[in-house]
Design a protein around this motif. Structure first.
Motif, PDB file in Angstrom:
ATOM      1  N   PHE A 448       0.834  -1.164   0.034  1.00 28.01           N
ATOM      2  CA  PHE A 448      -0.072   0.041   0.096  1.00 28.01           C
ATOM      3  C   PHE A 448       0.802   1.370   0.158  1.00 28.01           C
ATOM      4  CE2 PHE A 448      -2.044   3.406   2.219  1.00 28.01           C
ATOM      5  CZ  PHE A 448      -3.309   3.477   1.476  1.00 28.01           C
ATOM      6  N   VAL A 449       1.724   1.337   0.781  1.00 25.90           N
ATOM      7  CA  VAL A 449       2.646   2.475   0.910  1.00 25.90           C
ATOM      8  C   VAL A 449       3.352   2.619  -0.240  1.00 25.90           C
ATOM      9  CG1 VAL A 449       4.972   3.262   2.079  1.00 25.90           C
ATOM     10  CG2 VAL A 449       2.945   2.173   3.307  1.00 25.90           C
ATOM     11  N   ASN A 452       1.069   4.190  -2.844  1.00 27.05           N
ATOM     12  CA  ASN A 452       0.595   5.504  -2.342  1.00 27.05           C
ATOM     13  C   ASN A 452       1.995   6.462  -2.775  1.00 27.05           C
ATOM     14  OD1 ASN A 452      -1.040   7.613  -1.187  1.00 27.05           O
ATOM     15  ND2 ASN A 452       0.087   7.198   0.754  1.00 27.05           N
TER      16      ASN A 452
END
Ligand SMILES: *[C@@H]1O[C@H](CO)[C@@H](O)[C@H](O)[C@H]1NC(C)=O
Ligand SMILES: *[C@@H]1O[C@H](CO)[C@@H](O)[C@H](O)[C@H]1NC(C)=O
Ligand SMILES: *[C@@H]1O[C@H](CO)[C@@H](O)[C@H](O)[C@H]1NC(C)=O
Ligand SMILES: *[C@@H]1O[C@H](CO)[C@@H](O)[C@H](O)[C@H]1NC(C)=O
Ligand SMILES: *[C@@H]1O[C@H](CO)[C@@H](O)[C@H](O)[C@H]1NC(C)=O
Ligand SMILES: *[C@@H]1O[C@H](CO)[C@@H](O)[C@H](O)[C@H]1NC(C)=O
Ligand SMILES: *[C@@H]1O[C@H](CO)[C@@H](O)[C@H](O)[C@H]1NC(C)=O
Ligand SMILES: *[C@@H]1O[C@H](CO)[C@@H](O)[C@H](O)[C@H]1NC(C)=O
Ligand SMILES: *[C@@H]1O[C@H](CO)[C@@H](O)[C@H](O)[C@H]1NC(C)=O
Length: 740
Positions: A448-449, A452
């Motif tokens: 996810f990071v 993002n």
């Protein structure tokens, strides 16, 4: 994954979960519903059972046309029928002469071949010539008869005792492997995918039947995964198919109809990978009722424990006359790698047959792509619900989802792949409708990071690879746990067998993931569940039967329980409530040395101890069954069961005496010594006498096991082993202070 996801199928299929969910939402329009009226053993030959059922119904319904309302009549192996009744009418029926119980006709749920080698049961094991006389009745979703696993090359015609039929010869051809096939759908309501014949449109029944008694098929695999020789445990045994499960589940009415026929047809072992979502009393449970009559006729019923673990007391098949099987892992585990554009590789768990050939695709987080059509929010698109994703943003990309989902949502939106992240156990690999990997929250957050952190995130998903899991076997998280919710003093499950990532035959009418949009039609598939563990034990029971054709159901069951390989409470926090006596060992099971036998009378006494009275039990058996005075509540621990369970309260003193009798089936002259292990200082176990000297085969000797002391833990696991140097008959001893 919560326990609930698994509560609907004894085989873990995401599609099945969704469709079963829809069924339970449906509400009946009328105030009548279908009830099973169970009436015990069949009356003497010559009695007109059907007209009796009709006249009973007329008595209850009055002027209403009764014949229309009898949905099915059972008369071959036990007595009973199914009818549409109001609650009031059902109450009246329950009070009628001869009626044992009246309960709603509910829907049940369904719950290689490395697994046999993993258990040390090689292709070269000793075989009895009478293996081909053993008939396994498989009550399931039907069968795909053209599968190579069911070819009958070299098999003789069915044994003379066989009285079954091959129903609907137009669509199904029986042979010397599949010697019978019937189907049951008492409500007549078929789904669009149902094939109205014993033919399997689901895959589950083909898988379980081939695990039990499939022939050897070389080079079986799923797109190269799990490659090897597929085989059942007893390749020469016969299969009798009873199709009871359809796209809307498996009804009590149909389960009973199948038992009624299977017992009368002459099967030797019944294999049933189906169960209910909630525990029921023994005579309000179609499986317990059917299995009771099977036991009376010398037939052992093997059942799946259920897929509602890891919570305690979630087991759904637990009657003492059946064998209840937990699911454990084997040494082959499937991982699916994911490589991000930053070159970091993460290993998730899934069965991914798709090959993206190292090509990278752009990534998107589901929560960043809510579908404006339908006003979806990022909280629903984040978990990739069906239609929640905006195709304009998702098409051609790999989507990160915050939940374990079937992959249909991403597929519909045009995604190339899906990464699923959650905190559920990763001990089972699932198939998805598109390239997918199931990741834990630590790796999922890093992904996810990464997404993002860049505007051009990319990834690729590799085809799955196989890894040797040297910690195997351990019980799968989904496998339902004991204790027995109705009779905690009878240890359940009984034992564990392979039920995770099992390769076996499949239906060509059902794609790999069973999801819409999946176009992979295969002769072998890899699935998991206590459903898959059950037929391993059914096969082992048939294997024993081929060496010992006269053994009773409980003798076969005892052999399987006392020869299971011990498993460790270190690897399985629920200990015996996860694995029972341990891991199936078919080779040892044919030579157990001692058996704990029980006859119908013993089960009747057990039921007296459960509070059933003579009048009730005579309705079940239609004979002179008797509860002797004072047996109510006093003999629970004296059913001659091959395990010892004591339910107590931690603060009080424990004192329990078990009376047991063992039969010598080993060497004529044998001296067995008791070896007890009971790892607590505050209680002890004595065995009296602790030496048993036999002088002939078939000789019975009795002993007592006395457990005394106080509890210093919520569960204490021990064992009693009778050892004569050549045989070890091992029984678990469990003392526990709480059910849940
Ligand atoms: C069996 O019958 C069903 C319809 O009930 C049909 O869809 C299917 O193709 C038939 N299969 C075979 C092999 O004949
Ligand atoms: C993403 O794009 C930037 C600049 O446009 C580039 O420096 C970077 O290498 C790209 N990253 C990947 C993973 O393609
Ligand atoms: C994918 O690429 C890696 C190196 O980036 C290579 O080691 C691997 O063999 C490739 N796999 C395929 C299927 O091309
Ligand atoms: C979407 O939301 C808007 C405003 O809240 C509402 O007017 C409209 O009816 C909703 N559309 C649907 C399909 O729910
Ligand atoms: C995502 O990125 C934004 C800014 O680019 C940042 O504010 C936010 O904290 C990031 N979220 C996470 C969970 O890393
Ligand atoms: C896994 O390893 C064990 C011991 O190292 C070995 O006995 C077993 O055959 C291996 N299993 C597989 C599937 O390779
Ligand atoms: C058996 O005992 C229980 C309580 O111990 C009682 O509730 C039940 O009525 C008894 N049953 C019979 C048949 O006596
Ligand atoms: C019940 O009947 C059987 C024969 O049908 C007989 O052998 C047995 O002794 C009887 N038992 C009792 C308690 O009367
Ligand atoms: C167990 O057996 C002993 C004799 O060996 C007997 O005295 C006792 O009553 C039995 N216990 C029960 C609970 O039936």
């Amino acid at each position: 994954m919560d326990g609930q996801r698994f509560s609907l199928l004894h085989c873990l299929l995401i599609h099945g979960f969704l469709s079963a969910l829809l069924v339970t939402i449906g509400v009946s329009q009328s105030d009548k519903r279908s009830y099973v009226i169970y009436m015990g053993n069949p009356p003497k030959a010559g009695t007109a059972t059907a007209s009796l059922h009709n006249s009973m119904l007329q008595d209850v319904l009055g002027s209403e046309s009764a014949t229309k309302s009898v949905l099915c009549s059972y008369r071959r192996s036990f007595n009973g029928f199914v009818a549409e009744l109001t609650e009031e009418e059902a109450r009246k029926m329950a009070g009628m002469n001869g009626v044992v119980s009246v309960f709603p006709n509910e829907k049940r749920i369904l719950h290689t071949t490395r697994s046999w080698d993993f258990m040390g049961f090689s292709q070269q094991v000793q075989r009895a010539t009478s293996e081909s006389d053993v008939i396994i009745g498989v009550l399931d979703t039907g069968i795909w008869p053209e599968s190579q696993s069911f070819n009958d090359e070299g098999l003789s015609p069915p044994p003379d005792k066989w009285k079954g039929i091959c129903q609907d010869a137009n669509n199904i051809t029986c042979n010397n492997k599949i010697i019978g096939a019937r189907y049951y759908k008492s409500d007549g309501l078929f789904g669009s995918n149902d094939i109205i014949s014993p033919r399997d449109s689901e895959g589950h029944g083909t898988h379980t039947a081939s695990t039990a008694a499939g022939r050897l098929v070389n080079r079986a695999n799923l797109f190269g995964l799990g490659a090897g020789t597929a085989r059942g445990g007893v390749p020469s045994a016969r299969i009798a198919v009873y199709k009871i499960c359809w796209s809307d589940g498996c009804s009590d009415a149909d389960i009973l109809a199948a038992f009624d026929d299977a017992i009368a047809d002459g099967v030797d072992i019944i294999s049933l990978s189906v169960g209910s979502a909630t525990p029921k009393d023994y005579f309000r449970d179609s499986i317990a009722i059917g299995a009771f009559h099977a036991m009376r006729n010398g037939i052992l019923t093997v059942t799946s424990a259920g897929n509602r673990g890891p919570r305690r007391a979630t087991i759904t098949n637990f009657s003492p006359w059946t064998l209840s099987v937990a699911a454990s892992t084997i040494d082959r585990k499937f991982f699916t790698g994911v490589k991000l554009g930053n070159d970091v590789v993460y290993e998730g768990v899934s069965i991914n047959t798709f090959d993206l050939k190292n090509e990278t695709y752009p990534m998107i987080y589901g929560g960043d792509a809510p579908n404006p059509i339908g006003n979806y929010t990022s909280s629903s698109s984040g978990i990739c619900l069906e239609n929640s994703l905006d195709p304009n943003l998702v098409k051609g990309k790999i989507v990160l989802c915050d939940r374990f989902v079937s992959g249909e949502g991403p597929l519909i939106a045009g995604a190339v792949g899906a990464l699923l992240r959650d905190n559920s156990p990763k001990d089972v690999a699932f198939s998805f409708v598109l390239p997918a990997s199931h990741l834990d929250l630590v790796d999922g957050s890093k992904i996810f990071v990464y997404i993002n952190s860049t505007s051009n995130a990319t990834a690729t998903i590799f085809k799955s690879n196989e890894v040797n899991d040297t910690r195997a076997p351990y019980v799968a998280s989904f496998s339902s746990r004991g204790p027995n919710p109705i009779t905690p003093e009878i240890l359940k499950p009984d034992l564990s067998a392979p039920g995770v990532d099992i390769v076996a035959a499949w239906s060509l009418a059902s794609p790999v993931s069973q999801n819409r949009g999946d176009n992979r039609w295969v002769p072998f598939n890899i699935i998991s569940g206590t459903s898959m563990a059950c037929p391993h034990v059914s096969a082992a029971a048939a294997y024993i039967k081929s060496f010992h054709p006269t053994w009773s159901p409980s003798a076969i069951k005892s052999s399987l329980i006392t020869t299971a390989s011990p498993m460790s409470s270190g690897m399985n926090s629920d200990a015996e409530f996860a694995y029972g006596s341990g891991h199936l060992n078919p080779i040892k099971a044919i030579n157990p040395g001692l058996i704990y036998d029980s006859s119908e009378v013993d089960y009747i006494n057990f039921l007296c101890g459960q509070g059933y009275d003579t009048r009730f039990l005579r309705q079940v058996t239609r004979d002179n069954a008797t509860c002797s005075a004072g047996t109510n509540g006093t003999v629970l621990s004296d059913l001659n069961y091959p395990s010892f369970a004591v339910f107590t309260s931690s603060s009080t003193t424990v004192r329990r005496v078990f009376n047991r009798t063992v039969t010598n089936v080993g060497s004529p002259m044998a001296t067995y010594r008791a070896r007890v292990s009971f790892p607590t200082r505050t209680a002890r176990v004595r065995v009296n006498p602790n030496v048993l000297s036999f002088t002939s085969v078939g000789q019975k000797l009795s002993f007592q096991v006395i457990i005394e002391g106080t509890m210093d833990a919520s569960i204490v696991s021990g064992s009693l082993v009778w050892d004569d140097g050549a045989h070890k008959a091992r029984s678990p001893i469990v003392v526990f202070a709480s059910i849940s």
